[in-house]
Scaffold this active site. Structure first.
Site, PDB file in Angstrom:
ATOM      1  N   ARG A  21      -8.527  -4.455  -3.125  1.00 32.45           N
ATOM      2  CA  ARG A  21      -8.677  -5.802  -2.187  1.00 32.45           C
ATOM      3  C   ARG A  21      -9.635  -5.214  -0.879  1.00 32.45           C
ATOM      4  O   ARG A  21      -9.462  -5.514   0.276  1.00 32.45           O
ATOM      5  CB  ARG A  21      -7.476  -6.169  -1.482  1.00 32.45           C
ATOM      6  CG  ARG A  21      -6.454  -6.791  -2.500  1.00 32.45           C
ATOM      7  CD  ARG A  21      -6.848  -8.457  -2.685  1.00 32.45           C
ATOM      8  NE  ARG A  21      -6.053  -8.952  -3.337  1.00 32.45           N
ATOM      9  CZ  ARG A  21      -5.094 -10.033  -2.872  1.00 32.45           C
ATOM     10  NH1 ARG A  21      -5.173 -10.117  -1.675  1.00 32.45           N
ATOM     11  NH2 ARG A  21      -4.168 -10.596  -3.686  1.00 32.45           N
ATOM     12  N   ARG A  25     -10.702 -10.693   3.687  1.00 35.35           N
ATOM     13  CA  ARG A  25     -10.484 -11.327   4.848  1.00 35.35           C
ATOM     14  C   ARG A  25     -10.762 -10.720   6.119  1.00 35.35           C
ATOM     15  O   ARG A  25     -10.792 -10.964   7.313  1.00 35.35           O
ATOM     16  CB  ARG A  25      -9.382 -12.203   5.091  1.00 35.35           C
ATOM     17  CG  ARG A  25      -9.346 -13.523   4.301  1.00 35.35           C
ATOM     18  CD  ARG A  25      -7.965 -14.365   4.091  1.00 35.35           C
ATOM     19  NE  ARG A  25      -7.240 -13.257   3.273  1.00 35.35           N
ATOM     20  CZ  ARG A  25      -6.019 -13.741   2.707  1.00 35.35           C
ATOM     21  NH1 ARG A  25      -5.654 -15.124   3.045  1.00 35.35           N
ATOM     22  NH2 ARG A  25      -5.376 -12.973   2.038  1.00 35.35           N
ATOM     23  N   ARG A  34     -17.244 -16.856   2.459  1.00 36.83           N
ATOM     24  CA  ARG A  34     -16.387 -17.728   1.755  1.00 36.83           C
ATOM     25  C   ARG A  34     -16.504 -19.104   2.245  1.00 36.83           C
ATOM     26  O   ARG A  34     -16.167 -20.107   1.607  1.00 36.83           O
ATOM     27  CB  ARG A  34     -14.966 -17.313   1.975  1.00 36.83           C
ATOM     28  CG  ARG A  34     -13.849 -18.129   1.104  1.00 36.83           C
ATOM     29  CD  ARG A  34     -12.642 -17.650   1.341  1.00 36.83           C
ATOM     30  NE  ARG A  34     -11.942 -18.337   2.367  1.00 36.83           N
ATOM     31  CZ  ARG A  34     -10.692 -18.450   2.853  1.00 36.83           C
ATOM     32  NH1 ARG A  34      -9.766 -17.854   1.971  1.00 36.83           N
ATOM     33  NH2 ARG A  34     -10.110 -19.123   3.971  1.00 36.83           N
ATOM     34  N   ASP A  71     -10.103 -12.982  -9.196  1.00 35.90           N
ATOM     35  CA  ASP A  71      -8.847 -12.892  -9.005  1.00 35.90           C
ATOM     36  C   ASP A  71      -8.223 -12.955 -10.570  1.00 35.90           C
ATOM     37  O   ASP A  71      -8.804 -13.321 -11.493  1.00 35.90           O
ATOM     38  CB  ASP A  71      -8.543 -14.255  -8.413  1.00 35.90           C
ATOM     39  CG  ASP A  71      -7.046 -13.968  -7.803  1.00 35.90           C
ATOM     40  OD1 ASP A  71      -6.898 -13.222  -6.742  1.00 35.90           O
ATOM     41  OD2 ASP A  71      -6.016 -14.256  -8.532  1.00 35.90           O
ATOM     42  N   TYR A 147       3.529 -15.311 -12.707  1.00 38.31           N
ATOM     43  CA  TYR A 147       2.828 -16.346 -11.849  1.00 38.31           C
ATOM     44  C   TYR A 147       2.861 -17.659 -12.901  1.00 38.31           C
ATOM     45  O   TYR A 147       3.058 -18.993 -12.518  1.00 38.31           O
ATOM     46  CB  TYR A 147       1.460 -16.034 -11.467  1.00 38.31           C
ATOM     47  CG  TYR A 147       1.359 -15.223 -10.245  1.00 38.31           C
ATOM     48  CD1 TYR A 147       1.612 -15.717  -9.147  1.00 38.31           C
ATOM     49  CD2 TYR A 147       0.947 -13.890 -10.622  1.00 38.31           C
ATOM     50  CE1 TYR A 147       1.326 -14.943  -8.001  1.00 38.31           C
ATOM     51  CE2 TYR A 147       1.012 -12.925  -9.589  1.00 38.31           C
ATOM     52  CZ  TYR A 147       1.083 -13.582  -8.275  1.00 38.31           C
ATOM     53  OH  TYR A 147       1.100 -12.859  -6.937  1.00 38.31           O
TER      54      TYR A 147
HETATM   55  O1  CP3 Z   1      -9.962  -5.797  -4.897  1.00 36.09           O
HETATM   56  C1  CP3 Z   1     -11.002  -6.543  -4.658  1.00 36.09           C
HETATM   57  O2  CP3 Z   1     -11.614  -6.671  -3.627  1.00 36.09           O
HETATM   58  C2  CP3 Z   1     -11.459  -7.563  -5.822  1.00 36.09           C
HETATM   59  C3  CP3 Z   1     -10.945  -8.811  -5.776  1.00 36.09           C
HETATM   60  C4  CP3 Z   1      -9.539  -9.133  -6.025  1.00 36.09           C
HETATM   61  C5  CP3 Z   1      -8.847 -10.313  -5.329  1.00 36.09           C
HETATM   62  N1  CP3 Z   1      -7.492 -10.233  -5.854  1.00 36.09           N
HETATM   63  C6  CP3 Z   1      -9.404 -11.257  -4.358  1.00 36.09           C
HETATM   64  C7  CP3 Z   1      -8.468 -12.086  -3.619  1.00 36.09           C
HETATM   65  C8  CP3 Z   1      -8.570  -8.520  -6.803  1.00 36.09           C
HETATM   66  C9  CP3 Z   1      -8.620  -7.415  -7.587  1.00 36.09           C
HETATM   67  C10 CP3 Z   1      -7.269  -9.156  -6.820  1.00 36.09           C
HETATM   68  C11 CP3 Z   1      -6.143  -9.076  -7.875  1.00 36.09           C
HETATM   69  C12 CP3 Z   1      -4.883  -9.870  -7.365  1.00 36.09           C
HETATM   70  N2  CP3 Z   1      -4.804 -11.326  -7.153  1.00 36.09           N
HETATM   71  C13 CP3 Z   1      -3.702  -9.514  -7.655  1.00 36.09           C
HETATM   72  C14 CP3 Z   1      -3.436  -8.109  -8.304  1.00 36.09           C
HETATM   73  C15 CP3 Z   1      -3.520  -7.151  -6.895  1.00 36.09           C
HETATM   74  C16 CP3 Z   1      -2.438  -7.049  -5.744  1.00 36.09           C
HETATM   75  O3  CP3 Z   1      -2.950  -7.470  -4.513  1.00 36.09           O
HETATM   76  O4  CP3 Z   1      -1.434  -6.807  -6.100  1.00 36.09           O
HETATM   77  C17 CP3 Z   1      -2.783 -10.395  -7.227  1.00 36.09           C
HETATM   78  C18 CP3 Z   1      -1.302 -10.319  -7.294  1.00 36.09           C
HETATM   79  C19 CP3 Z   1      -3.478 -11.570  -7.087  1.00 36.09           C
HETATM   80  C20 CP3 Z   1      -2.857 -13.140  -7.085  1.00 36.09           C
HETATM   81  C21 CP3 Z   1      -3.413 -13.477  -5.588  1.00 36.09           C
HETATM   82  N3  CP3 Z   1      -4.827 -13.705  -5.336  1.00 36.09           N
HETATM   83  C22 CP3 Z   1      -2.635 -13.985  -4.569  1.00 36.09           C
HETATM   84  C23 CP3 Z   1      -1.099 -13.705  -4.534  1.00 36.09           C
HETATM   85  C24 CP3 Z   1      -3.279 -14.278  -3.577  1.00 36.09           C
HETATM   86  C25 CP3 Z   1      -2.937 -15.048  -2.306  1.00 36.09           C
HETATM   87  C26 CP3 Z   1      -2.566 -13.919  -1.355  1.00 36.09           C
HETATM   88  C27 CP3 Z   1      -3.499 -13.793  -0.205  1.00 36.09           C
HETATM   89  O5  CP3 Z   1      -3.831 -12.611   0.181  1.00 36.09           O
HETATM   90  O6  CP3 Z   1      -3.790 -14.891   0.572  1.00 36.09           O
HETATM   91  C28 CP3 Z   1      -4.766 -14.238  -3.986  1.00 36.09           C
HETATM   92  C29 CP3 Z   1      -6.004 -14.679  -3.168  1.00 36.09           C
HETATM   93  C30 CP3 Z   1      -7.113 -13.553  -2.926  1.00 36.09           C
HETATM   94  N4  CP3 Z   1      -7.545 -12.832  -3.998  1.00 36.09           N
HETATM   95  C31 CP3 Z   1      -7.659 -13.309  -1.928  1.00 36.09           C
HETATM   96  C32 CP3 Z   1      -8.466 -12.453  -2.335  1.00 36.09           C
HETATM   97  C33 CP3 Z   1      -9.834 -11.893  -1.260  1.00 36.09           C
HETATM   98  C34 CP3 Z   1      -7.485 -13.983  -0.461  1.00 36.09           C
HETATM   99  C35 CP3 Z   1      -8.272 -15.326  -0.697  1.00 36.09           C
HETATM  100  C36 CP3 Z   1      -8.876 -15.918   0.369  1.00 36.09           C
HETATM  101  O7  CP3 Z   1      -9.977 -15.483   0.875  1.00 36.09           O
HETATM  102  O8  CP3 Z   1      -8.173 -16.675   1.242  1.00 36.09           O
END
Ligand code: CP3
Length: 338
Positions: A21, A25, A34, A71, A147
């Protein structure tokens, strides 16, 4: 590429580092892009902007690898499940998987709907420096299934586990279908230009060890061996989070094991360090305090001695971590002499 060399246990001048990640943000630059895209999913579907945020951590932090910006949930979405990311609430599927009909309705061919991901990869690879790796990824079948069944993030995973204990055959059918989609998806990512692939099993720790090995890790191994047979030069990283109690039972054809922050790195090294390169595992919240951060990083680096190790966090960067501390952490790791 120093990151790829380390994945194959070749000698490197310093321990390579990147962060799960790392695009997100905590960067004002990410929030600006974004906002331009409109919302999170529109950003994922816009190759030009997604490529821009993929590259941001390379410029801002100086890490050794970029991870594709996307994602894990785009796969179930393209298998036919309507998905929304509600601000402040996270992901939500309109109609979670409940029965046989829902399972049959899921597409086998989501990889043909994900051209925006492959376009992001080729655009990013064009602009990324030659010595920096681009990591592709997918969610693991078990984590995606949670999910798809719960419909959203969960604290208990009880709908998924109810199916596991009352209708295991159904869960296996779902996991098989997801696995098939993911194998093709990762193969397409490789053909588009990623240099390594990683499978995120974020909710592995929701299961008992034996149940995880059967319903979770078995499918990660199937994905890994599919890729390794066809693309032996592409490192495969598996990250089952929360399975410290099952480390002795980990095996399979993959290159790098992602260590979460609950697992002492010494324990992972003793059990798995000969077989797999280890990636990890600083507790992300240590970054709130510079002293805790550097002390934790030093312990990890001293334990691993730049042999068979890629530095990372034990889970993803949080939205309110101070960017300056993360920048300092990267410099510290690159300059560390032991
Ligand atoms: O790692 C990186 O920088 C690459 C991008 C990436 C994202 N999600 C961007 C993202 C990767 C590799 C993921 C994987 C992901 N997504 C996982 C596995 C990794 C982990 O963290 O355990 C999971 C479980 C998800 C599912 C997911 N996506 C959730 C539960 C959420 C919401 C939670 C939150 O943090 O808001 C997301 C959204 C998400 N994916 C964001 C980002 C940058 C935030 C979205 C935003 O900009 O509001």
């Amino acid at each position: 590429m120093i990151f790829i060399d380390a994945c194959f246990r070749k000698k490197t001048p310093y321990t390579p580092v990147w962060f799960m990640r790392q695009a997100g943000r905590y960067l004002k630059e990410y929030k600006e892009v974004r906002a331009k895209a409109g919302d999170f999913l529109s950003l994922c579907k816009n190759p030009k902007l997604a490529s821009e945020v993929t590259l941001q951590p390379i410029d801002i932090l100086g890490v050794d690898a970029a991870i594709l910006f996307s994602d894990i949930l785009v796969v179930p979405m393209e298998m036919g499940m309507k998905l929304d990311f509600l601000v402040g609430e996270g992901p939500k599927f309109a109609k979670p998987i409940e029965n046989e009909q829902d399972l049959i309705a899921l597409s086998e061919d989501s990889h043909l709907q994900l051209n925006y991901v492959y376009d992001t990869i080729s655009l990013t690879r064009e602009s990324l420096a030659e010595d920096k790796a681009l990591i592709g990824f997918c969610g693991a079948p078990w984590t995606l299934a949670t999910y798809m069944i719960e419909g959203e993030s969960s604290k208990t995973y009880h709908k998924s586990k109810k199916i596991l204990y009352t209708n295991p055959y159904f869960l296996h059918q779902l996991l098989k279908k997801i696995t098939h989609n993911l194998q093709n998806y990762l193969e397409m990512q490789i053909q588009a230009g990623v240099n390594a692939v990683m499978v995120f099993d974020s909710w592995a720790g929701a299961l008992e060890a034996e149940a995880y090995l059967e319903f979770g890790f078995a499918y990660c191994k199937e994905i890994a061996s599919f890729i390794k047979k066809k693309y032996p030069h592409i490192p495969v990283i598996l990250f089952p989070k929360g399975i410290c109690g099952a480390l002795e039972q980990i095996d399979g054809d993959f290159d790098v094991f992602g260590v979460d922050w609950n697992t002492p790195i010494k324990r992972a090294k003793d059990i798995l360090g000969e077989k797999y390169v280890l990636q990890g595992n600083l507790e992300p919240c240590r970054i709130y305090n510079k002293d805790s951060m550097l002390k934790g990083a030093k312990e990890i680096l001293d334990t691993m001695e730049n042999k068979g190790h890629i530095f990372n966090l034990g889970h993803g960067v949080l939205p309110d971590l101070p960017k300056e501390n993360i920048q300092e952490l990267v410099k510290f790791i690159h300059n560390y002499k032991g």
